[in-house]
Design an enzyme around this catalytic site. Structure first.
Site, PDB file in Angstrom:
ATOM      1  N   GLY A 138      -3.105  15.749 -26.087  1.00  0.00           N
ATOM      2  CA  GLY A 138      -1.762  15.178 -26.194  1.00  0.00           C
ATOM      3  C   GLY A 138      -0.714  16.232 -26.517  1.00  0.00           C
ATOM      4  CE1 TYR A 194      -7.139   8.481 -28.288  1.00  0.00           C
ATOM      5  CE2 TYR A 194      -5.048   9.410 -27.595  1.00  0.00           C
ATOM      6  CZ  TYR A 194      -6.299   9.570 -28.138  1.00  0.00           C
ATOM      7  OH  TYR A 194      -6.724  10.810 -28.532  1.00  0.00           O
ATOM      8  CG  HIS A 212     -10.877  13.335 -30.659  1.00  0.00           C
ATOM      9  ND1 HIS A 212     -10.724  12.139 -30.020  1.00  0.00           N
ATOM     10  CD2 HIS A 212      -9.655  13.907 -30.651  1.00  0.00           C
ATOM     11  CE1 HIS A 212      -9.464  11.984 -29.642  1.00  0.00           C
ATOM     12  NE2 HIS A 212      -8.794  13.050 -30.001  1.00  0.00           N
TER      13      HIS A 212
HETATM   14  C1  LIG Z   1      -4.237  19.232 -29.839  1.00  0.00           C
HETATM   15  C2  LIG Z   1      -5.260  18.263 -29.349  1.00  0.00           C
HETATM   16  C3  LIG Z   1      -4.847  17.030 -28.878  1.00  0.00           C
HETATM   17  C4  LIG Z   1      -5.788  16.129 -28.381  1.00  0.00           C
HETATM   18  N1  LIG Z   1      -5.364  14.958 -27.819  1.00  0.00           N
HETATM   19  C5  LIG Z   1      -6.267  14.127 -27.249  1.00  0.00           C
HETATM   20  C6  LIG Z   1      -5.828  12.994 -26.530  1.00  0.00           C
HETATM   21  O1  LIG Z   1      -4.652  12.728 -26.418  1.00  0.00           O
HETATM   22  N2  LIG Z   1      -6.793  12.206 -25.983  1.00  0.00           N
HETATM   23  C7  LIG Z   1      -8.129  12.470 -26.085  1.00  0.00           C
HETATM   24  O2  LIG Z   1      -8.951  11.733 -25.569  1.00  0.00           O
HETATM   25  N3  LIG Z   1      -8.549  13.557 -26.751  1.00  0.00           N
HETATM   26  C8  LIG Z   1      -7.659  14.402 -27.311  1.00  0.00           C
HETATM   27  N4  LIG Z   1      -8.092  15.533 -27.921  1.00  0.00           N
HETATM   28  C9  LIG Z   1      -9.537  15.850 -27.946  1.00  0.00           C
HETATM   29  C10 LIG Z   1      -9.924  16.628 -26.685  1.00  0.00           C
HETATM   30  O3  LIG Z   1      -9.858  15.824 -25.546  1.00  0.00           O
HETATM   31  C11 LIG Z   1     -11.351  17.177 -26.779  1.00  0.00           C
HETATM   32  O4  LIG Z   1     -12.232  16.131 -27.094  1.00  0.00           O
HETATM   33  C12 LIG Z   1     -11.497  18.308 -27.774  1.00  0.00           C
HETATM   34  O5  LIG Z   1     -10.371  19.149 -27.759  1.00  0.00           O
HETATM   35  C13 LIG Z   1     -12.744  19.102 -27.415  1.00  0.00           C
HETATM   36  O6  LIG Z   1     -12.971  20.077 -28.355  1.00  0.00           O
HETATM   37  P1  LIG Z   1     -12.544  21.614 -28.177  1.00  0.00           P
HETATM   38  O7  LIG Z   1     -11.086  21.667 -28.465  1.00  0.00           O
HETATM   39  O8  LIG Z   1     -13.371  22.270 -29.211  1.00  0.00           O
HETATM   40  O9  LIG Z   1     -12.879  22.035 -26.779  1.00  0.00           O
HETATM   41  C14 LIG Z   1      -7.167  16.453 -28.416  1.00  0.00           C
HETATM   42  C15 LIG Z   1      -7.563  17.702 -28.903  1.00  0.00           C
HETATM   43  C16 LIG Z   1      -6.631  18.609 -29.347  1.00  0.00           C
HETATM   44  C17 LIG Z   1      -7.097  19.965 -29.795  1.00  0.00           C
END
Ligand SMILES: Cc1cc2nc3c(=O)[nH]c(=O)nc-3n(C[C@H](O)[C@H](O)[C@H](O)COP(=O)(O)O)c2cc1C
Length: 398
Positions: free
Chosen positions: A81, A130, A279
């Site tokens: 996001g 979501y 996540h």
């Molecule tokens: C800044 C940030 C925002 C995120 N926003 C979302 C989101 O809007 N929707 C979602 O499904 N996951 C979100 N995630 C989780 C990511 O999709 C993902 O699961 C996660 O970043 C994977 O781990 P990694 O950063 O170690 O690769 C977010 C992660 C980060 C770092």
């Protein structure tokens, strides 16, 4: 600049330097004590590689088939996001880079660019939502996603409530951001971000809003008074997933499961795939790492497309996860740091780094195809102990 970036980890430092503290914290930090976030990396170290020599590895190929489509590599970009806050036109940029490299990219529902623009720029992008636990609003959002042209919908289910904001608050981040002296100072002291990203966005596109949270436009990203609508997310349950399955004609993926029992429920609800994920360690701290549960999940739902994310940083991580049964893996933070630091060229570079590492490691490991990965090439370190003990015993060591 990119010339000095040799690995995905190298993007983090320049991104920290370029961004206001509030934004960097939002990308970087995990929940609470960041135990899950750290374990996500440590979990990969528990798997060791058993390279096979002289296998003839000149025919290496890392393409995969996913939902009837061929992708050039077994990794993609996780939904993140607010990306347009740290990279100019972040969502379009990330989706465009993925399209150029022919890898999957998932656009976040907490994004700041209307989904229709991203779908036009990169029609193969997946959309992540979501969903609220409210049938009428689910239907309205589904209709909008479908009309926009998305073919694959990802339901993220691991955030029924907003996370503990403690680590963000410590650094002054909130969503929406509150206009404070501290934020103004951070902006002024990071002029490359202020002018090149935020100022440019304001001038050309106006104040960013949460465009895709619901069917209608949501809150602005910067406001002293407006609150975001988090209503009814904690009502969302498997009956809504079944409702969505009935209404959604495209591919349906559930993201954020770590229990094999939930994977079975997802399969029974008729989804096409799941993303095993904690996540990135950003929801309940202490949640198990995907690498620790991938094998039991793949075993419980052998016919489902199982994917994973959380902690992927290296080509060897990708190979380890694929060897445990993941059809595809995703990474979140690294591609967003890359977008921050280098824009489109930065994300192209990040993708190329991971792709090259996989290609090289396939040779070093002794395989030509990902299907060759098995438990003789990648082993959990604990599986070595009985053999080692027996060998040492028979050699008279104890
Ligand atoms: C800044 C940030 C925002 C995120 N926003 C979302 C989101 O809007 N929707 C979602 O499904 N996951 C979100 N995630 C989780 C990511 O999709 C993902 O699961 C996660 O970043 C994977 O781990 P990694 O950063 O170690 O690769 C977010 C992660 C980060 C770092």
């Amino acid at each position: 600049m990119l010339k000095r970036i040799y690995s995905l980890n190298d993007f983090e430092r320049p991104a920290r330097k370029k961004l206001p503290r509030q934004l960097f914290s939002y990308i970087y930090n995990g929940a609470d004590d960041e135990v899950s976030m750290k374990n996500n990396r440590a979990a990969f170290n528990e798997y060791v590689l058993m390279p096979r020599m002289l296998a003839g590895v000149a025919q290496r190929e890392q393409k995969i088939e996913l939902f009837g489509q061929t992708f050039d590599s077994p990794f993609g970009i996780s939904p993140v996001g607010l990306s347009a806050m740290w990279a100019y036109r972040g969502d379009v940029l990330l989706a465009g880079a993925a399209a150029r490299a022919n890898i999957p990219a998932i656009m976040s529902g907490a994004s700041l660019i209307p989904m229709e623009e991203v779908a036009r720029a990169a029609p193969n992008t997946w959309f992540q939502a979501y969903m609220p636990g409210d049938a009428a609003r689910v239907d309205a959002l589904l209709a909008r996603i479908s009309v926009a042209g998305f073919k694959t919908l990802v339901l993220t289910v691991d955030l029924p409530v907003t996370v503990n904001p403690e680590n963000y608050q410590r650094n002054g981040f909130s969503s929406p951001l509150k206009p404070t002296m501290r934020l103004a100072w951070e902006g002024i002291s990071h002029p490359r971000w202020l002018l090149g990203t935020f100022g440019r966005t304001l001038l050309r596109h106006g104040m960013p809003h949460f465009e895709n949270w619901r069917a209608e436009r949501g809150a602005p990203v910067l406001s002293a008074t407006v609150e975001r609508d988090f209503q009814a997310r904690d009502h969302f349950n498997w009956s809504h997933v079944r409702q969505i399955r009935d209404a959604w004609k495209g591919k349906l993926v559930v993201k954020g499961l770590v229990r094999w029992q939930d994977a079975v429920l997802a399969r029974d609800a008729g989804v096409d795939g799941i993303i095993v994920s904690n996540h990135g360690g950003r929801q309940i701290d202490g949640a198990v790492s995907p690498m620790h549960v991938l094998p039991e999940i793949v075993k419980a739902v052998p016919d489902l497309v199982v994917m994973m994310d959380s902690g992927i940083r290296r080509g060897s991580d990708v190979l380890k996860a694929v060897s445990l049964g993941a059809k595809c893996v995703f990474a979140g933070r690294p591609f967003n740091y890359a977008a921050t630091v280098g824009g489109p060229a930065g994300v192209d570079h990040a993708i190329q780094i991971l792709k090259t590492e996989i290609h090289r490691n396939m040779a070093l490991l002794g395989i030509n195809r990902l299907e060759e990965l098995d438990d003789t090439l990648v082993r959990h370190v604990s599986s070595l102990w009985p053999a080692r003990q027996a060998a040492m015993q028979s050699a008279g060591h104890f």
